[in-house]
Design a protein around this motif. Structure first.
Motif, PDB file in Angstrom:
ATOM      1  N   UNK A 634      37.640 -28.424  70.182  1.00 38.57           N
ATOM      2  CA  UNK A 634      37.200 -27.070  69.863  1.00 38.57           C
ATOM      3  C   UNK A 634      36.621 -26.987  68.458  1.00 38.57           C
ATOM      4  N   UNK A 680      47.006 -22.870  66.485  1.00 40.03           N
ATOM      5  CA  UNK A 680      46.137 -22.337  67.529  1.00 40.03           C
ATOM      6  C   UNK A 680      46.329 -23.041  68.876  1.00 40.03           C
ATOM      7  N   UNK A 681      47.412 -23.824  68.989  1.00 38.66           N
ATOM      8  CA  UNK A 681      47.723 -24.452  70.275  1.00 38.66           C
ATOM      9  C   UNK A 681      46.587 -25.276  70.837  1.00 38.66           C
ATOM     10  N   UNK A 682      45.950 -26.045  69.998  1.00 38.48           N
ATOM     11  CA  UNK A 682      44.861 -26.858  70.512  1.00 38.48           C
ATOM     12  C   UNK A 682      45.447 -28.143  71.082  1.00 38.48           C
ATOM     13  N   UNK A 742      27.404 -21.461  72.746  1.00 37.36           N
ATOM     14  CA  UNK A 742      28.836 -21.249  72.949  1.00 37.36           C
ATOM     15  C   UNK A 742      29.415 -20.420  71.805  1.00 37.36           C
ATOM     16  N   UNK A 743      30.584 -19.889  72.066  1.00 42.07           N
ATOM     17  CA  UNK A 743      31.221 -19.020  71.087  1.00 42.07           C
ATOM     18  C   UNK A 743      32.182 -19.850  70.241  1.00 42.07           C
ATOM     19  N   UNK A 744      32.164 -19.630  68.930  1.00 39.27           N
ATOM     20  CA  UNK A 744      33.153 -20.264  68.060  1.00 39.27           C
ATOM     21  C   UNK A 744      33.884 -19.166  67.311  1.00 39.27           C
ATOM     22  N   UNK A 745      35.164 -19.387  67.058  1.00 38.39           N
ATOM     23  CA  UNK A 745      35.954 -18.369  66.362  1.00 38.39           C
ATOM     24  C   UNK A 745      35.932 -18.639  64.863  1.00 38.39           C
ATOM     25  N   UNK A 780      44.850 -26.312  80.683  1.00 36.07           N
ATOM     26  CA  UNK A 780      43.430 -26.046  80.450  1.00 36.07           C
ATOM     27  C   UNK A 780      42.566 -26.783  81.453  1.00 36.07           C
TER      28      UNK A 780
END
Lengths: 782, 165
Positions: A634, A680-682, A742-745, A780
């Protein structure tokens, strides 16, 4: 149409007029007031009164009426201005603003305040000019001094000599009822001297001697009657003044450079109202409506250009205006070398239409100095929508770019060139659109003369305010939010920074203190500084106070760290709490506000010479300089302004503390470690501490070491709100869209640290209560 | 066939037939008011949001707008949650928000007459009958009519910041 539809227009106009009024009042030199400024203030009050009367805002109307009368006496020279009188006017202006706000919100204004201000104004009138303001008539005519050349003594008004700058106008009122007529005549009396009046309801003629232009009269009276019920004509049948009271001249500037032209047009604006301008350097044509003769214009402009560069033609009624071909031929002949310009020439327009347009363009009399503003009001929503769309375009463009870059350059050179062009255009477009949201700092600075004046008055200090870089532009949303913190800083500087006049004199400084507000761009930031030439911060005093408040301080702290102490909650070194500041609330709020805008505050201070407080803000909130990092698969964005450095942590520098807290030693400093993948639970992130990269970041004055897998790069990102369609996400401030769509936070550093701690606590609790429960992880699917 | 007029919502729209978008979750067929639907697109490229409930897949970029994506199959505890070519996202306008829901497939658009809409029985556990506007009966098919507005703005969907937080 309902009259309430016009409320908003009135409020907006009145707001501008009030702002104008305040500006003029502040600029006004009490010892030698500028007549033009007094007139401008008067006109503002008058226009508001007219509008308020029309819309039935009685309280507003009555207040402005009183103010207007006083102002009238002032400009007649019967009332000598003093500082406290100007203060009263300013106070009244504030009151008007409050009243207007009340009406805007559909409430009745505060009657008590209204009564009080009326009382103040009436008393002022009684004391200063010995007359009551209660009557509608401002002053007995006999008392009127010089500016009006006692017209009663002139048996034939039409031939009476008129004071310079005045003209005699005939105002015809068509089909106006008695009541409105009385009102209108009262209005006219405010504007000049009514010399004669006669007629009936169908057509009532008033002869007026005034310095006000026909258009201004129309603008004022339009509040009461329809434009077609009104006809304003010059009373003198001379050629110099055609139908509407002033003549229309076409001034052609031949071979005049840009700079000179701008100067000339400014000059022309002083002489009359510029109605149209067009052309090129070879021949630039300005249509001017003015009461000044052609010779006078030539004389004025002769200072700037040679006489043969100038050509002034009079547009007379006899000219065959409606016949377009003839009209367009005339200017063509005037052109020196047939520059083939085909722009529609103002002269070609039918006259009546132009006159109407001029009327529509000038709905209200404006202060001359403001000039004609060529701007439009657009709702912020629309602008934001455009910004969004352009952001989209940029993203699409970079997606295309990515695809095209994979193509062979030889076979697709046209496509590559096109892409380059598109990229450039898209970037220009983005810049242009962003600039729409930018407004000059003047918007902020312009309110400080008032703040400084009042605060200085309360403190008994003499302060000179200097503003620099008022033209520096800043995003509108930021300018609105900077006002409060800046006001606080200014008050603080006035109260604690600049010493009392006697103390200054003793220190060998001029009695008048100097406060400078400055704004300038530096890279992608704007620097806003509040500079005072006062005593500077007192290191010992701050340290002593800090100890008193049980803050953790030591004598070895650097100056910079000591100065930052004043931002601690509840901190104040003022000897006594004053009305202005010193309660200790505020500086911490200031700092928090500024940090909330993505900025920071720096302090520089030299004992005896003064203090500079510098606010560093990003230019806009819509675009952020970001550093993209990778954790697992991510991608996240860190605000670049928060990133201090990044390093490969060596296992020796990592220290475990009570339980699973870890700190990282960076140059003698121990920083709390925040593993991003844990917070962030990656899944799939590198968990071996030594394999990760530590990004040292700063948030709300604290430093943290974020553990990430990889640094991807720096890029500008368009900030998108997550809360529009979703909700606040812990540890995340917003989102953005990357080049691949894509979306990045975008991570919020302080919040991330908080989240990390909360998770650790949750884990510890679950260990103590139910040691077997694994951390619930989301499965996931990809 | 008896006509039920007790349901207030039904009574209000009695004279009108309503159009529904029918979608499938596993073997079940659901329907939502077509006026809520903005568009239908494939499932792709969702950015996960940390610490969100499992059924919130994340956010995606819908022409510059960041839109959260909810997987109704996970929410309704269906088995076999798979993401394939048939997996579809229905983009909805709920209140002032835009939300995408993941479903197994979209079948058709149906017009239901008021007579075809039956009140939902009070039995739901995973899907409370509060979130149903009725059951649509269509020959041998039964459509679950979801009040998508109510469902997506409800507390348990955690899509909206609740006051209690």
């Amino acid at each position: 149409m309902d009259i309430t539809d016009f409320y908003d227009t009135f409020f907006e106009e009145a707001e501008e007029l009030l702002a104008d009024m305040e500006r003029h009042l502040l600029e006004l030199d009490v010892d030698d007031p500028d007549a033009e400024q007094l007139n401008a203030i008067f006109r503002a009050a008058h226009s508001i009164k007219g509008g308020a009367g029309t819309f039935g805002f009685d309280v507003l109307q009555q207040t402005t009426h009183l103010l207007e009368n006083l102002l009238d006496h002032t400009r007649q020279g019967e009332l000598t201005l003093r500082r406290d009188i100007v203060d009263t006017f300013l106070e009244t202006k504030d009151m008007l603003h409050d009243q207007m706000d009340a009406y805007r919100n559909g409430e009745e204004p505060d009657q008590e305040a209204f009564a009080r201000i009326c009382e103040t104004l009436k008393r002022l009138a009684l004391e200063e000019i010995g007359q009551s303001l209660d009557g509608g008539e401002p002053a007995p005519k006999a008392a009127e001094p010089a500016p009006e050349p006692a017209p009663e003594t002139q048996p034939t008004p039409a031939e009476a000599p008129i004071a310079e700058g005045e003209s005699r106008l005939t105002v015809s009122l068509l089909n106006v009822g008695d009541e409105n007529r009385a009102l209108l005549i009262e209005e006219l009396e405010q504007l000049g001297t009514v010399e004669a009046q006669s007629g009936d309801a169908a057509c009532y003629r008033v002869t007026l001697s005034t310095s006000v232009g026909a258009e201004d009269i129309e603008a004022v009276m339009c509040f009461i009657v329809e434009p077609d019920q009104l006809k304003v004509e010059a009373a003198e049948p001379s050629a110099a003044a055609p139908a509407d009271g002033s003549s229309r001249l076409t001034v052609s500037l031949l071979n005049v450079g840009d700079k000179d032209r701008a100067l000339l047009i400014e000059e022309l604006e002083q002489l009359g109202s510029v109605e149209a301008q067009s052309g090129d350097e070879a021949c630039y044509r300005v249509t001017l409506s003015t009461s000044v003769g052609a010779e006078d214009i030539e004389a004025v402009m002769g200072f700037i250009v040679e006489p043969d560069q100038l050509k002034i033609e009079r547009e007379t009624e006899s000219a065959p205006a409606p016949t377009a071909p003839a009209a367009s031929e005339t200017p063509a002949a005037a052109e020196p070398e047939g520059s083939g310009q085909d722009a529609p020439l103002p002269a070609a327009k039918p006259k009546a239409e132009k006159a109407k347009a001029a009327k529509a363009d000038k709905p209200k009399p404006k202060a001359k100095s403001g000039g004609e503003s060529s701007s439009i009001r657009v709702s912020v929503e629309k602008v934001d929508q455009i910004i969004n769309l352009v952001g989209e375009l940029i993203i699409t463009q970079s997606m295309l770019d990515q695809t095209v870059s994979e193509l062979d350059n030889v076979n697709h050179s046209g496509l590559h060139n096109g892409m380059n062009l598109l990229q450039r255009n898209a970037r220009d477009l983005q810049e242009a659109v962003m600039s729409v949201r930018m407004i000059p700092m003047d918007f902020v600075f312009s309110r400080f003369p008032r703040v400084v004046r009042e605060t200085a008055g309360k403190l008994g200090k003499d302060i000179e305010l200097v503003t620099e870089g008022a033209a520096t532009e800043l995003d509108k949303s930021l300018t609105e939010r900077i006002i409060d913190p800046l006001t606080h800083l200014v008050r603080n500087s006035l109260d604690h920074g600049i010493e009392a006049p006697d103390a200054r004199e003793a220190a060998g400084k001029p009695r008048t203190g100097k406060l400078t507000l400055s704004a300038k761009h530096q890279g992608g930031n704007i620097l806003i500084e509040v500079i005072d030439d006062g005593g500077g911060l007192n290191r010992e005093k701050i340290l002593a106070k800090a100890r008193e408040s049980e803050l953790n301080v030591s004598d070895s702290m650097s100056d910079d760290e000591v100065w930052q102490l004043i931002f601690a909650p509840g901190f104040s070194t003022a000897q006594e709490v004053s009305d202005v500041s010193g309660r200790g609330v505020g500086m911490d709020v200031v700092k928090r506000n500024i940090q909330g805008m993505g900025g920071n505050v720096q302090i520089m201070s030299t004992p005896g010479e003064g203090t500079t407080i510098r606010i560093v803000l990003p230019l806009t909130l819509a675009i952020l300089d970001g550093m993209s990092i990778k954790v697992g698969a991510e991608v996240f964005i860190l605000p670049l302004s928060a990133v201090l450095e990044s390093l490969q942590p060596s296992p020796d520098d990592l220290y475990a503390m009570a339980g699973d807290d870890v700190v990282l030693k960076v140059r003698d400093e121990y920083l709390p470690v925040v593993p991003v993948h844990e917070a962030l639970d990656v899944t799939g992130a590198r968990t071996e501490l030594a394999e990760t990269i530590a990004v040292i970041v700063q948030g709300e004055g604290r430093r943290y070491a974020l553990l990430v897998d990889e640094l991807v790069g720096q890029q500008q990102v368009v900030v998108k709100n997550l809360e529009t369609n979703y909700r606040k996400v812990p540890g995340v401030s917003a989102a953005t869209i990357l080049g691949d769509g894509s979306v990045a936070l975008i991570l919020d550093i302080t919040d991330l640290h908080r989240l990390n701690r909360a998770k650790k606590e949750a884990r510890r609790d679950s260990r103590t209560t139910a040691p077997t429960t694994p951390n619930p992880k989301e499965v996931e699917p990809s | 066939m008896t006509i039920e007029t007790t349901d207030a919502a039904l009574a209000a729209t009695e004279a009108q037939n309503r159009e529904f978008l029918v979608f499938s979750l596993g073997d079940e067929e659901y329907a939502i008011d077509i006026l809520k639907v903005q568009e239908i697109r494939g499932y792709e490229n969702v950015t996960r949001i940390a610490n969100a409930p499992e059924f919130i897949k994340g956010v995606t970029n819908l022409r510059g707008v960041i839109v959260p994506i909810v997987d109704l199959r996970i929410k309704f505890h269906l088995e076999n949650v798979e993401y394939g070519g048939q997996t579809v996202v229905i983009v909805l306008n709920v209140g002032e928000r835009i939300v995408g829901i993941v479903v197994d497939g979209v079948s058709d658009v149906m017009t239901l007459t008021p007579e075809q809409i039956k009140p939902a029985p009070e039995f739901g556990v995973t899907l409370s009958s509060d979130f149903l506007s009725g059951l649509g009966s269509l020959e041998d098919r039964m459509l679950v009519l979801v009040d998508i507005d109510k469902l997506l703005t409800s507390q348990e969907m955690a899509l909206v910041d609740s006051v209690s937080e």
